[in-house]
Design a protein around this motif. Structure first.
Motif, short mmCIF file in Angstrom:
data_model
loop_
_atom_site.label_atom_id
_atom_site.label_comp_id
_atom_site.label_asym_id
_atom_site.label_seq_id
_atom_site.Cartn_x
_atom_site.Cartn_y
_atom_site.Cartn_z
N ILE A 5 0.85 -1.21 0.00
CA ILE A 5 0.00 0.00 0.00
C ILE A 5 0.87 1.25 0.00
O ILE A 5 0.62 2.19 -0.76
CB ILE A 5 -0.95 0.00 1.22
CG1 ILE A 5 -1.89 -1.21 1.19
CG2 ILE A 5 -1.74 1.31 1.30
CD1 ILE A 5 -2.84 -1.25 0.02
N ILE A 6 1.91 1.26 0.84
CA ILE A 6 2.81 2.41 0.89
C ILE A 6 3.49 2.61 -0.47
O ILE A 6 3.61 3.74 -0.95
CB ILE A 6 3.86 2.26 2.01
CG1 ILE A 6 3.17 2.23 3.38
CG2 ILE A 6 4.88 3.40 1.96
CD1 ILE A 6 4.07 1.82 4.52
N SER A 7 3.88 1.50 -1.11
CA SER A 7 4.52 1.62 -2.43
C SER A 7 3.57 2.24 -3.44
O SER A 7 3.98 3.04 -4.29
CB SER A 7 5.00 0.25 -2.92
OG SER A 7 3.93 -0.55 -3.38
N GLN A 8 2.30 1.91 -3.35
CA GLN A 8 1.31 2.46 -4.28
C GLN A 8 1.05 3.94 -4.01
O GLN A 8 0.83 4.73 -4.93
CB GLN A 8 0.03 1.64 -4.24
CG GLN A 8 0.21 0.17 -4.63
CD GLN A 8 0.92 -0.02 -5.95
OE1 GLN A 8 0.39 0.29 -7.01
NE2 GLN A 8 2.15 -0.53 -5.90
N VAL A 9 1.08 4.33 -2.73
CA VAL A 9 0.94 5.75 -2.37
C VAL A 9 2.12 6.54 -2.94
O VAL A 9 1.93 7.63 -3.50
CB VAL A 9 0.82 5.92 -0.84
CG1 VAL A 9 0.94 7.38 -0.43
CG2 VAL A 9 -0.49 5.32 -0.33
N LEU A 10 3.34 6.00 -2.81
CA LEU A 10 4.51 6.67 -3.38
C LEU A 10 4.39 6.78 -4.90
O LEU A 10 4.73 7.81 -5.48
CB LEU A 10 5.79 5.94 -3.00
CG LEU A 10 6.25 6.10 -1.56
CD1 LEU A 10 7.43 5.17 -1.26
CD2 LEU A 10 6.62 7.55 -1.27
N ALA A 11 3.89 5.74 -5.53
CA ALA A 11 3.68 5.79 -6.98
C ALA A 11 2.65 6.86 -7.34
O ALA A 11 2.80 7.57 -8.34
CB ALA A 11 3.25 4.42 -7.50
#
Length: 164
Positions: A5-11
């Motif tokens: 989820i954090i990776s998708q927020v950064l994306a």
């Protein structure tokens, strides 16, 4: 919070920054936006445990800073060699070659003397990253890179193809 989820927020944050990047004509403004988005993308890849792609993003960040100051071909070739070395030392599987190909196109692009050629070189690099993000299962980064490609195409059309 889950790493995915954090990776998708950064994306998603990278998407916001890249959304406006290619609406600038000035190469340095484009590159400044790309530096900010690259930090987000680097975190995204490391969170997904994609070491080669994450390490290559570090090279991209440094390269974007340098490319604001020079288009020297020796510097270009130095970054291409560094990209190859990092890929060699972090290589885990065949899929690690995909970001290598993408970064090679993007590196050649940012060392062009004008934004027109830069945009043209960045298009296949971005398309290659789209394929990579589909393969690794990152929907937000796939969307981000697709938006980046579309925004670049729109900017190219606005500045070089549209009849005024």
């Amino acid at each position: 919070m889950d790493q995915f989820i954090i990776s998708q927020v950064l994306a998603g944050l990278a998407w916001l920054i890249e959304l406006i990047s290619f609406q600038f004509k000035a190469k340095n403004k484009i590159l400044s936006c790309l530096i900010l988005s690259s930090f987000c993308i680097m975190g995204h890849f490391f969170l997904l445990e994609k070491t080669t792609a994450g390490a290559l993003m570090i090279v991209i960040i440094i390269r974007l800073f340098v490319a604001q100051k020079t288009t020297n071909k020796f510097v270009l070739w130095s970054f291409l060699l560094l990209t190859a070395l990092i890929t060699f030392f972090t290589y885990n599987n065949f899929y690690d070659l995909i970001p290598f190909v993408a970064v090679t196109f993007l590196t050649i692009g940012v060392f062009q003397k004008n934004d027109r050629r830069m945009r043209l070189w960045m298009m296949p690099g971005t398309l290659t990253f789209i394929i990579y993000n589909i393969i690794i299962g990152s929907p937000m980064m796939t969307f981000t890179e697709t938006s980046f490609l579309i925004t670049n195409l729109v900017g190219y059309w606005r500045y070089y193809l549209r009849k005024t």
